[in-house]
Design a protein around this motif. Structure first.
Motif: not given
Length: 466
Positions: A210, A292, A294-295, A297
């Motif tokens: 991510a 997934l 939301r990983k 950033e």
């Protein structure tokens, strides 16, 4: 012009809309149909789709009415585990090719001209020109032209990036990700729609960390929870979603309040709960996909990208750095078009446009059934008034209100009511078989309690946004 083709209906476009409409004509009338499409095979935008795309709604609700899509299987692995199958692009292309060859052409009532551009001369005569021969052919239409291209939008796979790209910058469309030869150090995903979501999910599922992904999002979107959009054994949950929507609409004090209530119920999802969405396109995602997404950033919210230079990305509201080790993935395009609405049914023309919320193939087939079974165009337009494709959250509510009004009007026509009850394309067509399920019983009472109030409240909420 060369030899003349005669037909009852001339359908321009062999995508899902043209195929579903044609299938309805074949089933409910004795009409002959000529289909002209600029692509080399049937399937519309699925011909150009990125390799890792999947249908975002269950296969059971998609395609043409008379030919089922998929095996009605529940996925046992992957991000769709526990839910009914989602067709891949390859499956959809094969499906539409099979429908064309084994159903349409085999009927003897359909002629199909792929790789051809449609046109109309100043006198109103229809014609098409195959790209390979350049020989124009006239078409005499006895009944109507069916235009499925009026609302055709653009997709990243076939559109240049809507921003400038400097020489030496690595920028590709999403579909090219599967063919890159070397591994970039970083990925920049440009776009906030379903293509961008799919691309981010695919990269993460392939093991890209991510922190190696930057996501440039001009807008935040509302998404429908796949849990409430399942057929067959999960249909009671789908029906429960209808009740939840009506209750939220009846009790809410504003458009935003409706959406927040539905988010609290789990019916609507958003990736970033700290940002109020300004987009609602009606696409469906799962909670696993949401987890997934939301990983990621590193999210940039500075409006739209204006240009990508070798060392920086220029946006409406500022700049962010980039470099030669970064791969930029363009997932930004116009998407669904929103031209001025026109009557769907006219004396010599059908202009395919949405007339209810969601589930495209159901409403495209509905238009074909209406054309085949209702005599007067005035009645047809009263039963199926067009609405614009949804973009902002308020559009979801106006589309839902139109769907409620249209359903009530069409219920007075037995042929339409019977078809809607039986077609597999109507997500709720099988709910009568589960009438005694506890969730169905509970939801039926909720609908009785809030249905009438929801319609009245929607009118007031929408008026407040005008």
């Amino acid at each position: 012009m060369s030899d003349l083709t005669e037909t009852d209906y001339l359908v321009v476009g062999a995508g899902a809309a043209g195929m579903a409409f044609t299938d309805a004509l074949l089933t409910h009338s004795d009409a002959t149909v000529t289909i002209v499409d600029r692509r080399h095979a049937p399937g519309g935008h699925w011909i150009d789709a990125y390799p890792f795309v999947r249908l975002h709604q269950p296969s059971a609700f998609y395609g043409v009415d008379s030919v089922p899509l998929g095996q009605d299987a529940i996925d046992r692995s992957g991000l769709n585990a526990g839910f009914y199958e989602l067709a891949t692009a390859d499956e959809l292309r094969a499906y539409f090719a099979r429908v064309m060859q084994q159903h349409f052409l085999a009927s003897g009532r359909v002629r199909y001209f792929p790789g051809s551009d449609y046109g109309r001369d100043p006198t109103g005569r229809h014609h098409f020109t195959p790209a390979l021969t350049g020989v124009t052919r006239e078409v005499r239409v006895r009944r109507k032209l069916v235009d499925t291209t009026y609302l055709e939008g653009s997709i990243p796979a076939t559109s240049a990036p809507p921003f400038a790209v400097a020489d030496g910058v690595r920028c590709i469309a999403a579909g090219e990700l599967t063919r890159i030869g070397d591994r970039p150090e970083r990925f920049v995903i440009v776009g906030a729609g379903k293509t961008a979501l799919d691309t981010c999910v695919w990269l993460l599922a392939q093991g890209v960390p991510a922190p190696a992904i930057r996501w440039i999002k001009p807008r935040e979107g509302w998404w429908l929870n796949r849990r409430y959009h399942q057929p067959h054994t999960y249909l009671p949950d789908f029906y429960a979603g209808v009740g939840l929507q009506l209750q939220a609409m009846a009790e809410a004090a504003s458009v935003e309040d409706v959406l927040l209530r539905l988010e609290s119920d789990g019916f609507l999802l958003r990736v970033d709960t700290a940002v109020m969405p300004t987009m609602c396109h009606g696409a469906i995602i799962s909670e696993a996909e949401l987890g997934l997404l939301r990983k990621i950033e590193d999210v940039v919210r500075m409006g739209r990208v204006r240009r990508i230079e070798r060392d920086r990305i220029v946006l409406d509201g500022g700049t962010v750095p980039t470099d030669a080790h970064t791969l930029h993935v363009h997932c930004a395009a116009q998407g669904l078009a929103r031209p001025a609405l026109r009557p769907i049914f006219e004396a010599d023309r059908v202009t395919v446009q949405p007339c209810l919320w969601g589930f495209a193939c159901y409403q495209f087939a509905l238009l074909g059934v209406v054309e085949a079974t209702i005599e007067r165009d005035d009645d047809k337009n009263r039963l199926c008034p067009p609405i614009a494709y949804w973009d902002q959250p308020a559009d979801y509510l106006s589309a839902y209100l139109a769907a409620m009004a249209g359903e009530q009007a069409r219920a007075a026509f037995p042929a339409l009511a019977t078809w809607a009850r039986d077609t597999r394309l109507n997500p709720l067509s099988g709910i009568g078989q589960q009438r005694d399920h506890p969730t169905v019983v509970e939801t039926r009472e909720r609908i009785k309690r809030f249905g009438g109030a929801a319609a009245g409240k929607l009118v007031k909420l929408l008026a407040a946004t005008a």
